[in-house]
Design an enzyme around this catalytic site. Structure first.
Site, PDB file in Angstrom:
ATOM      1  N   HIS A 217       0.841  -1.198   0.000  1.00 35.29           N
ATOM      2  CA  HIS A 217       0.000   0.000   0.000  1.00 35.29           C
ATOM      3  C   HIS A 217       0.878   1.252   0.000  1.00 35.29           C
ATOM      4  O   HIS A 217       1.529   1.572   0.992  1.00 35.29           O
ATOM      5  CB  HIS A 217      -0.943   0.039   1.201  1.00 35.29           C
ATOM      6  CG  HIS A 217      -1.798   1.271   1.197  1.00 35.29           C
ATOM      7  ND1 HIS A 217      -3.003   1.342   0.529  1.00 35.29           N
ATOM      8  CD2 HIS A 217      -1.589   2.504   1.715  1.00 35.29           C
ATOM      9  CE1 HIS A 217      -3.505   2.559   0.659  1.00 35.29           C
ATOM     10  NE2 HIS A 217      -2.664   3.287   1.375  1.00 35.29           N
TER      11      HIS A 217
ATOM     12  N   GLY B 250      -7.730  14.289  -9.990  1.00 32.05           N
ATOM     13  CA  GLY B 250      -8.915  13.446  -9.838  1.00 32.05           C
ATOM     14  C   GLY B 250      -8.621  12.065  -9.287  1.00 32.05           C
ATOM     15  O   GLY B 250      -9.373  11.124  -9.543  1.00 32.05           O
TER      16      GLY B 250
ATOM     17  N   HIS C  74      -4.417   4.515  -3.428  1.00 30.30           N
ATOM     18  CA  HIS C  74      -3.450   3.408  -3.520  1.00 30.30           C
ATOM     19  C   HIS C  74      -2.885   3.564  -4.920  1.00 30.30           C
ATOM     20  O   HIS C  74      -3.638   3.421  -5.909  1.00 30.30           O
ATOM     21  CB  HIS C  74      -4.159   2.064  -3.310  1.00 30.30           C
ATOM     22  CG  HIS C  74      -3.263   0.866  -3.335  1.00 30.30           C
ATOM     23  ND1 HIS C  74      -3.294  -0.120  -2.345  1.00 30.30           N
ATOM     24  CD2 HIS C  74      -2.319   0.462  -4.220  1.00 30.30           C
ATOM     25  CE1 HIS C  74      -2.406  -1.059  -2.627  1.00 30.30           C
ATOM     26  NE2 HIS C  74      -1.804  -0.727  -3.767  1.00 30.30           N
TER      27      HIS C  74
ATOM     28  N   HIS D  67      -1.774   3.717  -8.555  1.00 30.61           N
ATOM     29  CA  HIS D  67      -2.147   2.815  -9.646  1.00 30.61           C
ATOM     30  C   HIS D  67      -1.812   3.452 -10.981  1.00 30.61           C
ATOM     31  O   HIS D  67      -1.788   4.676 -11.127  1.00 30.61           O
ATOM     32  CB  HIS D  67      -3.634   2.438  -9.573  1.00 30.61           C
ATOM     33  CG  HIS D  67      -4.558   3.614  -9.422  1.00 30.61           C
ATOM     34  ND1 HIS D  67      -4.775   4.232  -8.219  1.00 30.61           N
ATOM     35  CD2 HIS D  67      -5.314   4.281 -10.338  1.00 30.61           C
ATOM     36  CE1 HIS D  67      -5.634   5.230  -8.386  1.00 30.61           C
ATOM     37  NE2 HIS D  67      -5.965   5.286  -9.669  1.00 30.61           N
TER      38      HIS D  67
ATOM     39  N   HIS E  21      -3.001   3.461 -14.866  1.00 33.63           N
ATOM     40  CA  HIS E  21      -4.036   3.117 -15.838  1.00 33.63           C
ATOM     41  C   HIS E  21      -3.348   2.747 -17.149  1.00 33.63           C
ATOM     42  O   HIS E  21      -2.548   3.536 -17.668  1.00 33.63           O
ATOM     43  CB  HIS E  21      -4.943   4.315 -16.116  1.00 33.63           C
ATOM     44  CG  HIS E  21      -5.729   4.821 -14.944  1.00 33.63           C
ATOM     45  ND1 HIS E  21      -7.062   4.535 -14.765  1.00 33.63           N
ATOM     46  CD2 HIS E  21      -5.374   5.603 -13.895  1.00 33.63           C
ATOM     47  CE1 HIS E  21      -7.498   5.133 -13.659  1.00 33.63           C
ATOM     48  NE2 HIS E  21      -6.496   5.792 -13.114  1.00 33.63           N
TER      49      HIS E  21
HETATM   50  P1  5GP Z   1      -8.278   7.297 -10.196  1.00 31.85           P
HETATM   51  O1  5GP Z   1      -9.396   8.242 -10.533  1.00 31.85           O
HETATM   52  O2  5GP Z   1      -8.060   7.173  -8.700  1.00 31.85           O
HETATM   53  O3  5GP Z   1      -7.025   7.566 -10.950  1.00 31.85           O
HETATM   54  O4  5GP Z   1      -8.755   5.886 -10.710  1.00 31.85           O
HETATM   55  C1  5GP Z   1      -9.431   4.957  -9.932  1.00 31.85           C
HETATM   56  C2  5GP Z   1      -9.969   3.905 -10.876  1.00 31.85           C
HETATM   57  O5  5GP Z   1     -10.354   2.780 -10.099  1.00 31.85           O
HETATM   58  C3  5GP Z   1     -11.203   4.369 -11.647  1.00 31.85           C
HETATM   59  O6  5GP Z   1     -10.929   4.274 -13.066  1.00 31.85           O
HETATM   60  C4  5GP Z   1     -12.293   3.397 -11.210  1.00 31.85           C
HETATM   61  O7  5GP Z   1     -13.166   3.019 -12.252  1.00 31.85           O
HETATM   62  C5  5GP Z   1     -11.505   2.214 -10.674  1.00 31.85           C
HETATM   63  N1  5GP Z   1     -12.164   1.479  -9.604  1.00 31.85           N
HETATM   64  C6  5GP Z   1     -12.734   2.018  -8.466  1.00 31.85           C
HETATM   65  N2  5GP Z   1     -13.236   1.031  -7.700  1.00 31.85           N
HETATM   66  C7  5GP Z   1     -12.979  -0.141  -8.335  1.00 31.85           C
HETATM   67  C8  5GP Z   1     -13.273  -1.517  -8.024  1.00 31.85           C
HETATM   68  O8  5GP Z   1     -13.851  -1.860  -7.004  1.00 31.85           O
HETATM   69  N3  5GP Z   1     -12.842  -2.434  -8.934  1.00 31.85           N
HETATM   70  C9  5GP Z   1     -12.186  -2.105 -10.085  1.00 31.85           C
HETATM   71  N4  5GP Z   1     -11.831  -3.101 -10.897  1.00 31.85           N
HETATM   72  N5  5GP Z   1     -11.904  -0.826 -10.400  1.00 31.85           N
HETATM   73  C10 5GP Z   1     -12.296   0.139  -9.548  1.00 31.85           C
HETATM   74 ZN    ZN Z   2      -4.202   0.013  -0.451  1.00 27.57          ZN
END
Ligand code: 5GP
Ligand code: ZN
Length: 115
Positions: free
Chosen positions: A46, A93, A98, A100, A102
Site C-alpha cells: 500500500h 482526480g 493506492h 495505480h 491506468h
Molecule cells: P483514479 O481516478 O483514482 O485515478 O482511478 C481509480 C480507478 O479505479 C477508476 O478508473 C475506477 O473506475 C476504478 N475502480 C474504483 N473502484 C474499483 C473496483 O472496485 N474495482 C475495479 N476493478 N476498479 C475500480
Molecule cells: Zn491500499
C-alpha cells in the site's frame, strides 16, 4: 482505519478480473473502463500516491513498467500503442488512494491527455 479498496482487491475480499499477478504486483480490469482495454496496475504494497514512493520502493515502479510492457505484448496492443496514466491528488482526480497505473488501449486515444 477502513482498509483501502485496492488492498481489499489484492486480498480477494473484493472480486476483480485479474490479468497479471506476482508476489509484488497485481493488474486487473478497471470496473468503469474508459477505453476497450483499461487495466489498473498496482503494487501490492500500500503506497497512497506517487508522492509517497520511497527510494526503497523505486524498483516497484520500474517493475510495474516491465509488467505493463509484458501485458501490452500479451494482449496484442504493443503494435498499435497504448497510454499509461497515474493521477496524483485532488486536481488530477485521484479517487483511490493506492497508487495505480491506468493502461489504456484499444482505440485511438487522441492527442490530448488532459480534459
Ligand atoms: P483514479 O481516478 O483514482 O485515478 O482511478 C481509480 C480507478 O479505479 C477508476 O478508473 C475506477 O473506475 C476504478 N475502480 C474504483 N473502484 C474499483 C473496483 O472496485 N474495482 C475495479 N476493478 N476498479 C475500480
Ligand atoms: Zn491500499
Amino acid at each position: 482505519m477502513e482498509e483501502c479498496i485496492f488492498c481489499k482487491i489484492i486480498k480477494g475480499e473484493i472480486p476483480s478480473e485479474k490479468v497479471y499477478e506476482d508476489e509484488e504486483i497485481l493488474a486487473f480490469k478497471d470496473i468503469n473502463p474508459a477505453a476497450p482495454i483499461h487495466i489498473l496496475v498496482i503494487p501490492k504494497k500500500h503506497i497512497a500516491t506517487l508522492l509517497d514512493v520511497s527510494k526503497e520502493d523505486n524498483y516497484l515502479i520500474a517493475k510495474i513498467y516491465e509488467v505493463i510492457n509484458q501485458i501490452a505484448k500479451d494482449l496484442g496492443i504493443a503494435k498499435d500503442g497504448f497510454r499509461v496514466i497515474t493521477n496524483c491528488g485532488k486536481d488530477a482526480g485521484q479517487e483511490v488512494m493506492h497508487i495505480h497505473f491506468h493502461l489504456l488501449a484499444g482505440r485511438k486515444l487522441g492527442a490530448k491527455i488532459v480534459g
